[in-house]
Design a protein around this motif. Structure first.
Motif, PDB file in Angstrom:
ATOM      1  N   ALA A  60     -50.415 -10.181 -18.455  1.00  0.00           N
ATOM      2  CA  ALA A  60     -49.742  -8.891 -18.275  1.00  0.00           C
ATOM      3  C   ALA A  60     -49.906  -8.395 -16.842  1.00  0.00           C
ATOM      4  O   ALA A  60     -48.976  -7.829 -16.248  1.00  0.00           O
ATOM      5  CB  ALA A  60     -50.306  -7.871 -19.256  1.00  0.00           C
ATOM      6  N   GLU A  92     -45.221   0.603 -18.275  1.00  0.00           N
ATOM      7  CA  GLU A  92     -46.134  -0.114 -19.151  1.00  0.00           C
ATOM      8  C   GLU A  92     -47.046  -1.092 -18.422  1.00  0.00           C
ATOM      9  O   GLU A  92     -47.860  -1.776 -19.053  1.00  0.00           O
ATOM     10  CB  GLU A  92     -45.326  -0.885 -20.200  1.00  0.00           C
ATOM     11  N   GLU A  93     -46.966  -1.162 -17.107  1.00  0.00           N
ATOM     12  CA  GLU A  93     -47.705  -2.178 -16.353  1.00  0.00           C
ATOM     13  C   GLU A  93     -49.217  -1.961 -16.432  1.00  0.00           C
ATOM     14  O   GLU A  93     -49.695  -0.832 -16.489  1.00  0.00           O
ATOM     15  CB  GLU A  93     -47.284  -2.166 -14.877  1.00  0.00           C
ATOM     16  N   SER A  94     -49.948  -3.067 -16.413  1.00  0.00           N
ATOM     17  CA  SER A  94     -51.409  -3.032 -16.306  1.00  0.00           C
ATOM     18  C   SER A  94     -51.836  -4.023 -15.241  1.00  0.00           C
ATOM     19  O   SER A  94     -51.207  -5.071 -15.066  1.00  0.00           O
ATOM     20  CB  SER A  94     -52.071  -3.358 -17.647  1.00  0.00           C
ATOM     21  N   SER A 139     -49.685   3.584 -17.366  1.00  0.00           N
ATOM     22  CA  SER A 139     -49.341   4.693 -18.260  1.00  0.00           C
ATOM     23  C   SER A 139     -49.965   4.437 -19.616  1.00  0.00           C
ATOM     24  O   SER A 139     -49.428   3.668 -20.418  1.00  0.00           O
ATOM     25  CB  SER A 139     -47.819   4.833 -18.381  1.00  0.00           C
ATOM     26  N   GLY A 183     -50.934   4.414 -23.348  1.00  0.00           N
ATOM     27  CA  GLY A 183     -50.178   4.753 -24.542  1.00  0.00           C
ATOM     28  C   GLY A 183     -48.688   4.600 -24.390  1.00  0.00           C
ATOM     29  O   GLY A 183     -47.916   5.299 -25.051  1.00  0.00           O
ATOM     30  N   PHE A 184     -48.253   3.708 -23.532  1.00  0.00           N
ATOM     31  CA  PHE A 184     -46.816   3.523 -23.327  1.00  0.00           C
ATOM     32  C   PHE A 184     -46.141   3.063 -24.619  1.00  0.00           C
ATOM     33  O   PHE A 184     -45.021   3.471 -24.928  1.00  0.00           O
ATOM     34  CB  PHE A 184     -46.575   2.495 -22.218  1.00  0.00           C
ATOM     35  N   ASP A 185     -46.827   2.203 -25.382  1.00  0.00           N
ATOM     36  CA  ASP A 185     -46.271   1.687 -26.632  1.00  0.00           C
ATOM     37  C   ASP A 185     -46.700   2.501 -27.843  1.00  0.00           C
ATOM     38  O   ASP A 185     -45.996   2.543 -28.848  1.00  0.00           O
ATOM     39  CB  ASP A 185     -46.683   0.223 -26.837  1.00  0.00           C
ATOM     40  N   GLU A 186     -47.880   3.097 -27.788  1.00  0.00           N
ATOM     41  CA  GLU A 186     -48.396   3.906 -28.887  1.00  0.00           C
ATOM     42  C   GLU A 186     -49.321   4.960 -28.308  1.00  0.00           C
ATOM     43  O   GLU A 186     -49.941   4.744 -27.268  1.00  0.00           O
ATOM     44  CB  GLU A 186     -49.136   3.037 -29.905  1.00  0.00           C
ATOM     45  N   THR A 208     -51.937  10.767 -23.344  1.00  0.00           N
ATOM     46  CA  THR A 208     -50.921   9.721 -23.336  1.00  0.00           C
ATOM     47  C   THR A 208     -50.028   9.893 -22.102  1.00  0.00           C
ATOM     48  O   THR A 208     -49.583  10.990 -21.792  1.00  0.00           O
ATOM     49  CB  THR A 208     -50.068   9.796 -24.621  1.00  0.00           C
ATOM     50  N   GLY A 244     -54.875  -2.742 -31.519  1.00  0.00           N
ATOM     51  CA  GLY A 244     -54.270  -1.498 -31.070  1.00  0.00           C
ATOM     52  C   GLY A 244     -54.815  -0.311 -31.848  1.00  0.00           C
ATOM     53  O   GLY A 244     -55.633  -0.459 -32.761  1.00  0.00           O
ATOM     54  N   SER A 273     -52.902   2.200 -33.456  1.00  0.00           N
ATOM     55  CA  SER A 273     -51.954   2.898 -34.313  1.00  0.00           C
ATOM     56  C   SER A 273     -52.575   3.313 -35.641  1.00  0.00           C
ATOM     57  O   SER A 273     -52.168   4.313 -36.254  1.00  0.00           O
ATOM     58  CB  SER A 273     -50.730   2.017 -34.565  1.00  0.00           C
TER      59      SER A 273
END
Length: 345
Positions: A48, A62-64, A86, A88-91, A124, A206, A208
């Motif tokens: 990633a 969403e980059e890491s 960022s 929590g870009f996905d959750e 987030t 994750g 969630s």
């Protein structure tokens, strides 16, 4: 030989670093979910980062970015750190927010303030500093400053990629067997699993499931056992050094804590972070250094070729020039006339 006599370079992690990163992850305490003890997840972390470094980015997404600290003499990896652009870009990223509820009764002349923990995802979208792990023999010296603060120079050099707010979660109180007072008093009742397994799920699967299982109503802190109350906002010995560095950078610890172990969550406005606020950009000149030289944290402006180190340099603010020894230019991967960013050590 002390770390003041050794030279180190911070650079992005590559696939050949996987065995070293796996070794470092295996030696870190329970609860360091940003460096999971999973070869597959660590490989994905490097992948990633490589993808982010090769991407054209105009905003915070969403980059890491995953970095390793390399000893120059033998290229051995002795530490890791990372930035999530960022969180929590996905959750959503969940924390407990320290709140106060007022209980009042005029007839009885009672006015009482009660400390509560409220589940939230306020942070987030913030840029997240994670994965700070350093070989214990180098934790007492400037090497730790390089490992932590080089990330701020990377943010300063590529400002458009990151948020206006930066956070970092500190590991909270827990013992070697994986018992965390806050988890044992609170989380265990809702999840039905031990603290190490909960942290493992967060690192590998994750977060969630947190919103599905955690209570949505405020937690009244006075109802918790004393040892659980005492754990709120505290820091595990493993996280004291990175926390001290970030506090010197201008971060504060007042508002949020981790939902599992109660560890402090530090935060700061990006532009108010010391290294970001004080950094300068300068043109490289090569020359043997005299007595006017001082130690600086210096980094080039590359992405996949990013390099940062501590070096003695002579900085001329009026001319916007920095004089470096040739060997330090080699470590940074720069040539005379190139631009670098630097900050006081």
């Amino acid at each position: 030989m002390s770390d003041t006599q050794l030279r180190f370079v911070l650079r992005p992690a590559v696939y050949t670093d996987l065995p070293a990163v796996e070794r470092i992850a295996g030696a870190s305490p329970v609860g360091v979910i940003s460096l999971p003890r999973s070869r597959e997840k660590l490989f994905d972390k490097i992948a990633a980062s490589q993808a982010a470094l090769s991407s054209e980015v105009s905003g915070c997404g969403e980059e890491s970015y995953f970095f390793v600290l390399e000893r120059s003499s033998d290229r051995e990896v002795v530490g890791t750190c990372a930035i999530v652009a960022s969180a929590g870009f996905d959750e959503p990223v969940y924390h407990f927010r320290n709140d106060t509820l007022i209980h009042a009764c005029r007839e009885l002349n009672i006015h009482h303030r009660v400390h509560v923990l409220s589940l939230c995802h306020d942070l987030t979208g913030s840029t997240l500093l994670t994965s700070f792990v350093l070989d214990p023999q180098y934790r007492f010296g400037s090497t730790a400053e390089l490992l932590s603060r080089a990330r701020m120079l990377f943010i300063a050099a590529h400002r458009q990629r990151f948020s206006d707010h930066v956070v970092s979660a500190m590991l909270g109180p827990c013992d070697d067997e994986g018992h965390a007072p806050l988890w044992d008093a609170l989380g265990r009742h809702f999840f039905g699993i031990d603290y190490p397994l909960a942290e493992f799920y967060c690192g590998v699967k994750g977060r969630s499931f947190i919103a599905e299982l955690m209570p949505q109503h405020p937690i009244y802190v006075p109802l918790l056992p004393p040892e659980a109350q005492d754990a709120i906002g505290q820091i595990h010995p493993f996280s004291r050094l990175p926390c001290e560095i970030l506090m010197r950078e201008g971060f504060d610890t007042e508002r949020y804590v981790d939902i599992f172990d109660g560890g402090a969550v530090v935060q700061a406005r990006t532009e108010e972070i010391r290294t970001v606020a004080q950094h300068k950009q300068a043109t490289v000149r090569v020359h043997p250094l005299g007595s006017a030289a001082a130690e600086y944290l210096i980094a080039n402006l590359e992405l996949s070729g990013f390099r940062a180190c501590i070096a003695r340099a002579a900085f001329d603010a009026l001319k916007g020039e920095v004089w470096l020894a040739e060997e330090d230019c080699v470590r940074l991967g720069v040539v005379p006339g190139a631009s670098v960013v630097l900050a006081p050590l």
